[in-house]
Design an enzyme around this catalytic site. Structure first.
Site, PDB file in Angstrom:
ATOM      1  N   LYS A 318      11.583  -0.259  -5.526  1.00 33.73           N
ATOM      2  CA  LYS A 318      10.631   0.427  -4.798  1.00 33.73           C
ATOM      3  C   LYS A 318      11.006  -0.455  -3.119  1.00 33.73           C
ATOM      4  CE  LYS A 318       6.839  -0.741  -6.084  1.00 33.73           C
ATOM      5  NZ  LYS A 318       5.344  -1.156  -6.353  1.00 33.73           N
ATOM      6  N   TYR A 319      10.950  -1.661  -2.937  1.00 35.76           N
ATOM      7  CA  TYR A 319      11.221  -2.850  -2.675  1.00 35.76           C
ATOM      8  C   TYR A 319      12.472  -2.738  -1.808  1.00 35.76           C
ATOM      9  CZ  TYR A 319       6.773  -4.460  -5.317  1.00 35.76           C
ATOM     10  OH  TYR A 319       5.801  -4.360  -5.129  1.00 35.76           O
ATOM     11  N   GLU A 377      -5.526  -9.214   1.881  1.00 31.58           N
ATOM     12  CA  GLU A 377      -5.331  -8.738   0.517  1.00 31.58           C
ATOM     13  C   GLU A 377      -7.021  -9.257   0.027  1.00 31.58           C
ATOM     14  OE1 GLU A 377      -5.840  -7.738  -3.182  1.00 31.58           O
ATOM     15  OE2 GLU A 377      -3.718  -7.500  -1.925  1.00 31.58           O
ATOM     16  N   GLU A 420       1.137  -0.585   0.885  1.00 27.85           N
ATOM     17  CA  GLU A 420       1.401  -0.136  -1.407  1.00 27.85           C
ATOM     18  C   GLU A 420      -0.151   0.328  -2.407  1.00 27.85           C
ATOM     19  OE1 GLU A 420       4.132  -2.049  -4.999  1.00 27.85           O
ATOM     20  OE2 GLU A 420       2.834  -3.184  -3.560  1.00 27.85           O
ATOM     21  N   GLU A 429      -4.834   6.393  -5.945  1.00 29.99           N
ATOM     22  CA  GLU A 429      -5.120   4.862  -5.359  1.00 29.99           C
ATOM     23  C   GLU A 429      -6.011   4.811  -4.619  1.00 29.99           C
ATOM     24  OE1 GLU A 429      -2.361   1.774  -6.289  1.00 29.99           O
ATOM     25  OE2 GLU A 429      -1.979   2.204  -7.995  1.00 29.99           O
TER      26      GLU A 429
END
Length: 622
Positions: A318-319, A377, A420, A429
């Site tokens: 993924k990264y 964040e 993400e 999400e």
């Protein structure tokens, strides 16, 4: 091959004059359990009338020949094969009913974990048997019941030898489907699938993957002898075994031993089983989570724990894709005249513990371009990690922002906005709401990563997962609440009734004059063969940038990526399907200022009520 699981295999006995010796012999050849008749096959009882009605003495052996732990762990009891509770002859039916009840009671007394019996009648011809078995299943602490069903109808094989039309002969799956429906799909009811010599079409075999197949019954006559004189299976039968590997089924060897040592069969099956144990990152990560229901994460409502971050950070695929997407975006922007000498501003929104930030910095180094990075964040505990990394590792190239991205006021515009927030369904999400809320920080020619994502659905048959959902109950919730909730699940025991189709698509940045993330779509699926609908599996396919993608949709799944399992939308009641039927499903994505939720229903081949109406059972909090 280290740390590999050995095959779980049992040995079937037609009769066991000395039960203890049979167990010793089976164990010495590494078989884990044995299957044996509860009553001697020749000891037929008569309860209504007949010469055996007044026969003196016990009807079977004493329970003292084994300790209770051996009875419960090492023995699968077989019901007498002559029992026919659906006979048209009243005396035979009544006598069989009493015999069956007697043997079921004995199995309970012995504390057996399972019993097994064969289905030999066609669809809707086991109604009385279903009633008696269901009555037993409804009692507390009942054992597992393995219903032996042939993979291919023996009648079809015998008829085909005579060049007779066989299309009207029922598939044994129909026998099982009718029987378990009458037993209300009880989760203690499973299939012991008898593998046939002449295998049916692969599509029919795949349908069994969606059932609770507890065990594959392998007749010894299936095995052929290799050049070294040992038993092996044909390539076609090996393929069947591998298909059932993922869900960790057991085996039961039945029939006469045709070799010097009965253990030869076990050693071959163990070798074949271990050869199926792939070591891909996805399989390693998913081990132990097969068909296990999990509630989807709600990162906007709940702060993730350190362990959750750690698990997802192990997904290098993924990264690596994120790094490649950011790298291409930097090169694309750098080619523009106004970016030639400009520092590129990258904002990572929902930075977690920093893996995307690391990918962004690595991409900048690869492109030989100076960047300035913001790590935004909302989880104060993750912010601690980000601040430590910014000080000790990132050399002041990263500004850490402790804030919900939607409430932050950015000091400047971003050239690249990275997130993400993808869930198993792409938007579950709340990536659309979050990215729409921060796109005001993106410059007019800026890049959003991801740039788009599409959810996919397909109808599936999955008895095991459905029964797990059905068994969940909360005292303070609507009885239907668990059947109106979506779950993240690594689906293994499932059959795809049709191929996935795209559902909802979201594009970023969103250029619509009026942004509305509610959606409604109708999809139609063609049914390939008789089956049963338990719900819909969901996936996503995302375009990060240009041709760089992330996908869990089966046909385009990113190799070795494991961050997301599929999502599952159950339906209230299983729906019987016929070949050629159409499934028409309707999906809504509903939005309010506080919550987002999904609603779904089917209108064909039969109509079901709308699930999760008004978000009564499950919502995603904003």
């Amino acid at each position: 091959m280290t740390n590999q699981r050995s095959v779980s295999c049992g040995l079937d006995f037609s009769t066991t004059p000395d039960l203890a010796s049979c167990l010793v012999n089976a164990h010495s050849s590494r078989y884990e359990f044995i299957s044996t008749p509860l009553v001697h096959p020749q000891f037929k009882r008569e309860f209504i009338s007949g010469s055996a009605k007044n026969r003196p003495g016990p009807f079977t052996r004493t329970d003292l020949i084994l300790c209770s732990s051996d009875w419960s762990n090492l023995i699968i009891g077989k019901l007498s094969p002559y029992i026919d509770v659906d006979s048209n002859i009243p005396e035979v039916r009544k006598n069989s009913e009493e015999t069956l009840k007697q043997e079921l009671s004995l199995a309970s007394h012995l504390g057996l974990q399972g019993i097994t019996f064969k289905l030999t009648r066609g669809r809707n011809k086991n109604v009385n048997l279903s009633r008696i078995i269901y009555e037993k299943l409804a009692t507390p602490y009942c054992y597992q019941m393995w219903v032996q069903v042939p993979m291919a109808n023996p009648a079809k094989q015998s008829y085909s030898y005579r060049n007779v039309e066989t299309s009207s002969i029922e598939n044994p799956w129909e026998w099982w489907n009718s029987f378990r429906a009458l037993c209300d799909y009880d989760k203690k009811l499973g299939v012991a699938l008898i593998v046939s010599h002449d295998l049916p079409d692969m599509e029919e075999i795949d349908r069994w993957l969606g059932e609770q197949v507890k065990c594959l019954v392998l007749p010894t006559t299936l095995f052929i002898t290799n050049k070294k004189g040992y038993p092996v299976l044909s390539k076609a039968h090996q393929t069947v075994i591998r298909k059932f590997y993922a869900s960790d089924r057991q085996f039961l060897l039945t029939g006469a031993n045709r070799y010097q040592n009965i253990g030869y069969y076990y050693h071959y099956l163990d070798y074949l089983w271990k050869s199926c144990q792939v070591s891909s990152p996805l399989e390693q990560f998913a081990r132990g989570f097969e068909d296990f229901l999990q509630c989807p994460l709600q990162p906007l409502m709940d702060n993730l724990e350190s362990q959750t971050y750690e698990i997802f950070e192990k997904d290098n695929v993924k990264y690596a894709q994120y790094e490649e997407a950011i790298h291409l975006a930097i090169l694309h922007l750098s080619a523009k005249p106004n970016y030639k000498y400009k520092e590129i501003v990258i904002m990572v929104v929902g930075a977690g513990r920093g893996p995307i930030v690391r990918a962004a910095l690595s991409a900048a180094n690869l492109a030989n371009k100076e960047v300035r990075c913001y790590a935004v964040e909302k989880n104060p505990n993750a912010v601690i990690t980000l601040q430590a990394l910014a000080k000790d590792t990132w050399n002041d190239k990263v500004t850490v922002v402790s804030s919900d991205m939607r409430q932050w006021e950015a000091p400047e515009k971003a050239d690249i906005l990275v997130s993400e927030l993808l869930g198993s369904f792409g938007d579950n999400e709340l990536s659309p709401e979050c990215l729409d809320g921060v796109q005001k920080f993106l410059s007019d020619d800026g890049v959003s990563i991801p740039s788009s994502y599409t959810s996919y659905i397909n109808p599936i048959q999955c008895s095991k997962v459905f029964n797990e959902v059905k068994s969940w109950k909360d005292k303070d919730k609507n009885p239907l609440s668990h059947l109106e909730t979506s779950y993240v699940v690594h689906l293994q025991s499932k059959y795809d009734i049709a191929k996935p189709q795209p559902l909802f698509t979201f594009v970023h940045p969103n250029k619509d004059d009026v942004i509305d993330n509610s959606r409604f779509e109708t999809k139609t699926f063609e049914v390939k063969q008789d089956s049963i609908l338990h719900g819909f599996s969901g996936y996503f396919h995302a375009v990060l940038y240009d041709k760089v993608t992330l996908s869990i949709e089966p046909s385009t799944h990113s190799p070795n990526m494991f961050s997301w399992f599929p999502i599952f939308f159950p339906i209230r009641e299983p729906v019987q399907l016929k070949e050629g039927d159409q499934i028409v499903v309707h999906f809504w994505r509903r939005c309010t200022p506080k919550n987002v939720w999904y609603e779904w229903c089917i209108s064909k081949p039969s109509a079901l009520p709308i699930h999760n109406i008004n978000g009564r059972s499950f919502t995603i909090g904003l």
